[in-house]
Write a protein that holds these residues in place. Structure first.
Motif, PDB file in Angstrom:
ATOM      1  N   THR A  60       1.118  -1.039  -0.057  1.00  0.00           N
ATOM      2  CA  THR A  60       0.008   0.064   0.303  1.00  0.00           C
ATOM      3  C   THR A  60       1.031   1.403   0.203  1.00  0.00           C
ATOM      4  OG1 THR A  60      -1.918  -1.111   1.012  1.00  0.00           O
ATOM      5  CG2 THR A  60      -2.592   1.368   0.912  1.00  0.00           C
ATOM      6  N   PHE A  97      -8.365   3.753  -1.441  1.00  0.00           N
ATOM      7  CA  PHE A  97      -7.365   3.468  -1.817  1.00  0.00           C
ATOM      8  C   PHE A  97      -6.716   2.291  -0.739  1.00  0.00           C
ATOM      9  CE2 PHE A  97      -3.478   3.270  -3.568  1.00  0.00           C
ATOM     10  CZ  PHE A  97      -3.354   1.619  -3.719  1.00  0.00           C
ATOM     11  N   ASN A 100      -7.515   0.484   1.989  1.00  0.00           N
ATOM     12  CA  ASN A 100      -8.054  -0.632   1.241  1.00  0.00           C
ATOM     13  C   ASN A 100      -6.952  -1.732   1.677  1.00  0.00           C
ATOM     14  OD1 ASN A 100     -10.262  -0.526   0.902  1.00  0.00           O
ATOM     15  ND2 ASN A 100      -9.878  -0.376  -0.945  1.00  0.00           N
ATOM     16  N   ASP A 105      -5.224  -4.517  -5.627  1.00  0.00           N
ATOM     17  CA  ASP A 105      -5.439  -3.577  -6.136  1.00  0.00           C
ATOM     18  C   ASP A 105      -3.941  -2.154  -6.131  1.00  0.00           C
ATOM     19  OD1 ASP A 105      -7.730  -3.959  -6.376  1.00  0.00           O
ATOM     20  OD2 ASP A 105      -8.677  -2.435  -5.658  1.00  0.00           O
ATOM     21  N   TYR A 146     -10.993  -1.403 -14.773  1.00  0.00           N
ATOM     22  CA  TYR A 146     -10.277  -0.928 -13.917  1.00  0.00           C
ATOM     23  C   TYR A 146      -9.992   0.033 -15.310  1.00  0.00           C
ATOM     24  CZ  TYR A 146     -10.923  -2.513  -8.998  1.00  0.00           C
ATOM     25  OH  TYR A 146     -10.614  -3.063  -7.881  1.00  0.00           O
ATOM     26  N   ARG A 294     -15.096   0.033  -2.614  1.00  0.00           N
ATOM     27  CA  ARG A 294     -13.901  -0.036  -3.801  1.00  0.00           C
ATOM     28  C   ARG A 294     -14.018   0.320  -5.489  1.00  0.00           C
ATOM     29  NH1 ARG A 294     -11.508  -6.159  -4.982  1.00  0.00           N
ATOM     30  NH2 ARG A 294     -10.162  -6.121  -6.131  1.00  0.00           N
ATOM     31  N   SER A 297     -13.797   3.792  -5.568  1.00  0.00           N
ATOM     32  CA  SER A 297     -12.331   4.529  -5.070  1.00  0.00           C
ATOM     33  C   SER A 297     -11.707   4.639  -6.273  1.00  0.00           C
ATOM     34  CB  SER A 297     -11.932   4.260  -3.600  1.00  0.00           C
ATOM     35  OG  SER A 297     -11.067   3.070  -4.420  1.00  0.00           O
ATOM     36  N   ILE A 298     -11.251   3.379  -7.475  1.00  0.00           N
ATOM     37  CA  ILE A 298     -10.932   2.955  -7.966  1.00  0.00           C
ATOM     38  C   ILE A 298     -11.113   4.479  -9.652  1.00  0.00           C
ATOM     39  CG2 ILE A 298     -10.101   1.841 -10.562  1.00  0.00           C
ATOM     40  CD1 ILE A 298      -8.163   1.196  -7.381  1.00  0.00           C
TER      41      ILE A 298
END
Length: 370
Positions: A60, A97, A100, A105, A146, A294, A297-298
């Motif tokens: 992350t 993001f 998570n 991702d 994505y 999720r 957010s992307i």
């Protein structure tokens, strides 16, 4: 701002994430298995919970820094570059993001940044950039909705005068789509393999319990034997997530896309349509999966990547965006970012401290008095 978001939003990874770290190719080729296979080489005797925490935090932090550095390098020439960086690093999409922690991702973000960073000279360059995302399908097939259209939009903007522009722009969708389809087709196990997969994962887990339903997406269940995840579709909390977080996400997306479209008023309608589709493509996953926040957010991160793409290729857009981001608009965006908190994948209820999760808190104490 970046350090603050990481410190505030990073939390221990959820059990689903920890279990995905144990995926591998030990029992044959498998979807979402590349990272776990690499971790199997690094931790040949299995992983402790502390190991999963370190891997999750590292993924992350590195992905967040890489994404921020890309935005900084792309936007630094504009007069409002500092404002855009503040808005991005404090944005709901970026914060969710980061929240998570350890999700796959993070690696997909790294691959799309690498693909966007490439110069993409000629057909070979476009194929090379597309192959970054195609390889990412081995990490998670979500790379297709994505970022395939996002990379295509970048190529569309770069090749404005090229006669093969349409073909080049949709080449990433073709290549990544083929890669993702191949991975899904060949990497989904028969149901008889489920117990073996669970046993293998449990032997790799040294001091924490695996989450069995993590394997359901990579196993074909018989029609008369639905998995545990099937029950989620009818749950009241999923409906709340879909309605509250979905509608809130669309509101935020609408605001961001409106700003981008206004700044792109000089561009053809097709460009505006393409950028909107590239931004909202991740939302399409809501029809097959449950992680509403999720995907939102992307999509929100994509809007900032689109700003970066247009800013480095279109001086008129950059000037228009600087004009649109007036003090009042910036204040409104910052207020939205400060008040809205989408649900992270981790198990911490921190999302209920902001809108729309706070609705649950309000309902709980008020309905208890009835």
């Amino acid at each position: 701002m970046l350090i603050g978001i990481i410190l505030v939003r990073m939390r221990p990874p959820m059990s689903w994430t920890q279990t995905q770290f144990l995926f591998s190719y030990e029992n044959g080729f498998q979807r979402r298995g590349l990272l776990g296979e690499i971790l199997r080489w690094i931790f040949p005797n299995g992983m402790t919970e502390a190991d999963t925490y370190r891997v999750a935090a590292l993924l992350t932090v590195i992905s967040g820094i890489i994404l921020f550095v890309f935005m900084f390098n792309t936007l630094r020439e504009g007069q409002n570059s500092g404002i855009l960086l503040v808005l991005f690093s404090s944005s709901v999409g970026f914060a969710t993001f980061i929240g998570n922690t350890g999700n796959l991702d993070a690696l997909l973000i790294i691959t799309v940044v690498a693909a966007l960073f490439l110069t993409k000279q000629g057909v070979l360059g476009v194929i090379t950039a597309s192959m970054f995302l195609a390889a990412a399908a081995l990490i998670h097939e979500n790379v297709l909705p994505y970022f395939a259209l996002l990379l295509g939009f970048d190529i569309w903007i770069r090749y404005k005068l090229h006669k093969g522009r349409i073909f080049l722009a949709f080449l990433p969708l073709l290549i990544v789509g083929l890669a993702a389809s191949t991975v899904i087709f060949n990497g989904t196990h028969q149901f008889v393999m489920l117990d073996i997969l669970l046993e293998t994962a449990q032997t790799r887990s040294i001091d924490f319990d695996i989450r069995p339903d993590t394997f359901e997406p990579v196993v074909t269940f018989p029609p008369d034997m639905p998995g545990r995840l099937e029950a989620v579709w009818g749950s009241s909390f999923y409906l709340f997530r879909l309605i509250a977080f979905g509608l809130t996400g669309f509101l935020l997306l609408g605001v961001m896309l409106a700003l981008i479209v206004f700044a792109s008023s000089h561009r053809p309608f097709g460009d505006k349509l393409f950028l909107c589709l590239a931004a909202i493509a991740p939302i399409s996953l809501c029809v097959i999966a449950f992680d509403v926040s999720r995907f939102v957010s992307i999509a929100l991160i994509n809007t900032y990547l689109i700003i970066a793409i247009l800013s480095r290729a279109d001086e008129e857009f950059r000037v228009a965006m600087e004009r649109i981001l007036s003090p009042s608009v910036v204040v409104i965006l910052l207020l939205l970012h400060g008040q809205v908190m989408l649900r992270d994948l981790n198990n911490d209820p921190g999302f209920s401290g902001g809108f729309p999760g706070a609705i649950l808190n309000q309902l709980n104490w008020k309905t208890s008095q009835l």
